[in-house]
Design an enzyme around this catalytic site. Structure first.
Site, PDB file in Angstrom:
ATOM      1  N   ALA A 242       0.806  -1.241   0.000  1.00 17.44           N
ATOM      2  CA  ALA A 242       0.000   0.000   0.000  1.00 17.44           C
ATOM      3  C   ALA A 242       0.830   1.277   0.000  1.00 17.44           C
ATOM      4  CB  ALA A 242      -0.984   0.030   1.159  1.00 17.44           C
ATOM      5  N   ALA A 243       2.129   1.172  -0.237  1.00 17.21           N
ATOM      6  CA  ALA A 243       2.932   2.391  -0.340  1.00 17.21           C
ATOM      7  C   ALA A 243       2.458   3.251  -1.510  1.00 17.21           C
ATOM      8  CB  ALA A 243       4.409   2.043  -0.499  1.00 17.21           C
ATOM      9  N   GLY A 244       2.138   2.602  -2.626  1.00 17.01           N
ATOM     10  CA  GLY A 244       1.641   3.340  -3.780  1.00 17.01           C
ATOM     11  C   GLY A 244       0.313   4.012  -3.507  1.00 17.01           C
ATOM     12  N   ASP A 245      -0.567   3.336  -2.759  1.00 18.43           N
ATOM     13  CA  ASP A 245      -1.859   3.930  -2.412  1.00 18.43           C
ATOM     14  C   ASP A 245      -1.687   5.099  -1.447  1.00 18.43           C
ATOM     15  OD1 ASP A 245      -3.217   2.071  -3.991  1.00 18.43           O
ATOM     16  OD2 ASP A 245      -3.298   0.618  -2.360  1.00 18.43           O
TER      17      ASP A 245
END
Length: 306
Positions: A242-245
């Site tokens: 979830a780093a991209g989110d």
């Protein structure tokens, strides 16, 4: 206050932590297991809320225990769930293996997310109240396209995360203002492994592109301007789930507040860097006060020509 609507997925993440991911046909012993609320849509909604904007969620959960927990978690995180549907059957799930280097491999089972095939009148009205609509590809492509086209008609800025990567219909691209793939998704969309070349190719279809590059930061490109890169803070990653989110949610908030693009990108990079130092998806996302404190301590994150 910036208002953001997320049209996207809600999943329960079933996360196994291992020293290394198993090869095909291999069994390995894990060191821990957790069930953590996730889904790219819900993740981005929580990231937005924690970064300081008002946010509402359009999507679906199942009529099961996971569904009740997913809805409760969103509400606890100050996400408006009035238009989050409850569908018969199971909620969506994501089966995630996280290794000791923080890398992950994910299998998504859509569940209730697959039932969201079109917008209701209430969904359209909600989108019309937003400054920005966030979209991903874990819902049926028909409703993602409908959401983008509706937002364009209503004058709402659209930000699309093209994940999981797949061919995108011309109608969706034509209604996308900002496309935010990672480098693998950009390569899948264009057939080009060089991020700058991929960005230039994507600009034929959308006016702005941000390609996230993991620890190397991100590349921003827009029509009629030279691409720039924004570095990421140097940190030790524990879990990149979830780093991209987190990045997209924080970026939407920063852009909605009118921050200049280089500053907005650096602010979003700071949020993502904080998230990878913690385990989980929504559980890892930083609050605005944390982002501001970490961002204020950085004096060398400036955009450079790509």
């Amino acid at each position: 206050m910036t208002g953001i609507v997320v049209l996207g997925s809600t999943n329960m993440d079933l996360v196994a932590y291992v020293s290394r991911a198993p090869a095909r046909g291999e069994t390995v012993t894990g060191r821990a297991f957790r069930t953590i609320p996730g889904g790219k849509g819900a993740n981005q909604a929580v990231a937005v809320a924690r970064a300081g904007a008002e946010v509402a969620m359009i999507g679906a959960v199942g009529a099961d225990d996971f569904g009740a927990r997913l809805r409760a978690n969103l509400e606890h995180c100050a996400v408006d769930t009035d238009l989050l549907r409850t569908a018969e059957g199971p909620s969506g799930t994501a089966h995630i293996v996280v290794d000791d280097e923080g890398g992950n491999a994910i299998v998504v089972v859509p569940g209730a997310n697959a039932t969201v095939v079109s917008l209701s009148h209430g969904d359209e009205a909600l989108i019309g109240t937003a400054d920005i609509l966030l979209l991903q590809l874990e819902l049926p492509l028909s409703v993602v396209t409908e959401g983008a086209v509706t937002a364009r008609r209503l004058g709402v800025r659209t930000v699309l995360t093209p994940a999981p990567a797949r061919p995108l219909p011309p109608e969706l691209l034509a209604a996308t203002d900002l496309l935010v793939p990672n480098e693998h998704e950009a390569a899948a969309l264009t057939g080009l492994t060089d991020p700058r070349a991929a960005a230039e190719a994507l600009l034929r279809d959308v006016p702005e592109v941000v390609i996230t590059l993991g620890a190397a930061g991100c590349l921003y490109a827009s029509r009629g301007a030279e691409p720039v890169t924004v570095p990421a803070p140097r940190v030790t990653a524990v879990d990149t789930t979830a780093a991209g989110d987190t990045f997209v949610g924080a970026l939407a908030v920063a852009l909605g507040e009118g921050r200049p693009v280089p500053e907005a990108l650096a602010w979003a990079q700071t949020a993502a860097a904080l998230s990878v130092q913690r385990e989980g998806a929504t559980t890892s996302m930083p609050y605005r006060t944390e982002i501001e404190a970490a961002f204020g301590s950085l004096d060398d994150l400036e955009a450079d020509p790509a």
